[in-house]
Design a protein around this motif. Structure first.
Motif, PDB file in Angstrom:
ATOM      1  N   LEU A   1       0.833  -1.207   0.000  1.00 48.31           N
ATOM      2  CA  LEU A   1       0.000   0.000   0.000  1.00 48.31           C
ATOM      3  C   LEU A   1       0.867   1.257   0.000  1.00 48.31           C
ATOM      4  CD1 LEU A   1      -2.975  -0.500   2.513  1.00 48.31           C
ATOM      5  CD2 LEU A   1      -3.097  -0.233   0.045  1.00 48.31           C
ATOM      6  N   SER A   2       1.896   1.297  -0.832  1.00 45.46           N
ATOM      7  CA  SER A   2       2.804   2.443  -0.756  1.00 45.46           C
ATOM      8  C   SER A   2       2.248   3.668  -1.486  1.00 45.46           C
ATOM      9  CB  SER A   2       4.162   2.067  -1.335  1.00 45.46           C
ATOM     10  OG  SER A   2       3.979   1.520  -2.627  1.00 45.46           O
TER      11      SER A   2
ATOM     12  N   TYR B   1      -4.761   7.323   8.212  1.00 46.98           N
ATOM     13  CA  TYR B   1      -3.479   6.620   8.242  1.00 46.98           C
ATOM     14  C   TYR B   1      -2.450   7.396   9.072  1.00 46.98           C
ATOM     15  CZ  TYR B   1      -4.583   2.900   4.933  1.00 46.98           C
ATOM     16  OH  TYR B   1      -5.097   1.768   4.343  1.00 46.98           O
TER      17      TYR B   1
ATOM     18  N   LYS C   1       1.306   6.327  10.741  1.00 47.61           N
ATOM     19  CA  LYS C   1       2.027   6.196   9.473  1.00 47.61           C
ATOM     20  C   LYS C   1       2.460   7.581   8.991  1.00 47.61           C
ATOM     21  CE  LYS C   1       0.879   1.956   7.184  1.00 47.61           C
ATOM     22  NZ  LYS C   1       0.462   1.148   8.294  1.00 47.61           N
TER      23      LYS C   1
ATOM     24  N   VAL D   1       2.533   9.976   6.260  1.00 49.55           N
ATOM     25  CA  VAL D   1       1.719  10.033   5.038  1.00 49.55           C
ATOM     26  C   VAL D   1       1.953  11.336   4.268  1.00 49.55           C
ATOM     27  CG1 VAL D   1      -0.653   9.928   4.134  1.00 49.55           C
ATOM     28  CG2 VAL D   1      -0.085   8.683   6.215  1.00 49.55           C
TER      29      VAL D   1
ATOM     30  N   THR E   1       8.152   7.696  -2.093  1.00 49.90           N
ATOM     31  CA  THR E   1       7.806   6.420  -1.444  1.00 49.90           C
ATOM     32  C   THR E   1       8.937   5.945  -0.529  1.00 49.90           C
ATOM     33  OG1 THR E   1       8.459   5.320  -3.484  1.00 49.90           O
ATOM     34  CG2 THR E   1       6.109   5.531  -3.099  1.00 49.90           C
TER      35      THR E   1
ATOM     36  N   LEU F   1       3.265   6.007   3.213  1.00 47.62           N
ATOM     37  CA  LEU F   1       2.132   5.961   2.282  1.00 47.62           C
ATOM     38  C   LEU F   1       1.997   7.295   1.537  1.00 47.62           C
ATOM     39  CD1 LEU F   1      -0.482   4.495   1.320  1.00 47.62           C
ATOM     40  CD2 LEU F   1      -1.649   5.489   3.277  1.00 47.62           C
TER      41      LEU F   1
END
Ligand SMILES: Nc1ncnc2c1ncn2[C@@H]1O[C@H](COP(=O)(O)OP(=O)(O)OP(=O)(O)O)[C@@H](O)[C@H]1O
Ligand SMILES: [Mg+2]
Length: 235
Positions: A46-47, A71, A76, A78, A153, A158
């Motif tokens: 799910l990058s 997220y 995460k 993001v 990335t 994400l």
């Protein structure tokens, strides 16, 4: 020299439901979407997720901003990219200046480092679309766009990319080619079924995998068969 166009300021205040009304039904649905996504892809894959729809105003930016904040809230790192250089909106949702953005990076007028903005949400950064360029699709096909996504990335867990409608412009297909995954937003009761199917085919043609379909603005009185028939066609 790129001739950028000025955008009229938006009069309406936009919010991130997940942050402003965390106990609401809508916020709960966004958390459910996040859980469903974790089942539909191996977490590490799910990058990059592109968010698109068949036509305009189906809820792409709403879904992209809420998903990104969910997220980020769970820890995460993001990055949200506003790749809709024709009708940028993310700088209204997370109020930041839009003088620099994707358009200025791709046209060589700014560097990545001073163009990405922090937001009020910890772990969530935003790359605004930037001033409107005359040639968005052409800019997106530059090799610098490939390098940009690759570089991002590495730095983020994400990357969520808010894209223009895929049936209206070639932009979303170009972006899809650079992302691993896509989510298709469907405005229930308004998106014509054939358009949704065509949008799905175009996403797959672009080379990314379709994680799923977000049925937006589903009214409670809309019957179950409407939803079920969409589900069948999107498999
Ligand atoms: N589920 C929803 N319920 C109520 N309003 C919504 C919902 N989803 C989106 N909206 C509103 O509908 C409008 C269009 O949504 P949004 O900007 O997210 O669509 P979009 O697909 O990104 O549009 P565009 O094609 O112009 O980029 C916005 O005013 C947004 O606040
Ligand atoms: Mg939008």
């Amino acid at each position: 020299m790129t001739q950028f166009r000025k955008q009229k300021p938006s009069g309406t205040k936009r919010m991130v439901i997940n942050i402003d009304q965390p106990q609401s039904f809508a916020a709960e649905q966004f958390r459910a979407l996040r859980t469903n996504l974790s089942f539909s892809a191996i977490e590490g894959e799910l990058s990059t997720i592109m968010i698109t729809s068949a036509g305009p105003a189906e809820g792409k930016s709403t879904v992209a901003s809420n998903l990104a904040s969910i997220y980020a809230q769970e820890g995460k790192k993001v990055l949200l990219i506003d790749s809709d250089m024709r009708k940028p909106t993310m700088h209204y949702i997370f109020p930041v200046r839009n003088n620099l953005g994707l358009s200025t990076i791709l046209s060589g007028h700014s560097a990545l480092k001073n163009t990405i903005k922090g937001t009020a949400i910890p772990n969530l950064d935003l790359l605004p679309a930037g001033p409107i360029p005359p040639n968005p699709a052409e800019l997106l096909t530059q090799p610098v766009m490939d390098r940009l996504i690759e570089e991002l990335t590495v730095g983020y867990d994400l990357v969520i990319v808010d894209a223009p409608p895929i049936l209206s412009f070639s932009d979303a297909q170009i972006i899809g080619n650079k992302c691993k995954n896509a989510l298709l937003v469907v405005h229930s009761g308004r998106t014509v079924r054939d358009d949704a199917i065509k949008a799905k085919e175009m996403i797959l043609l672009s080379g990314c995998s379709l994680l799923g379909v977000v049925m937006n603005k589903l009214m409670q009185q809309q019957n179950k068969s409407y939803f079920e028939s969409y589900k069948k066609q999107m498999r």
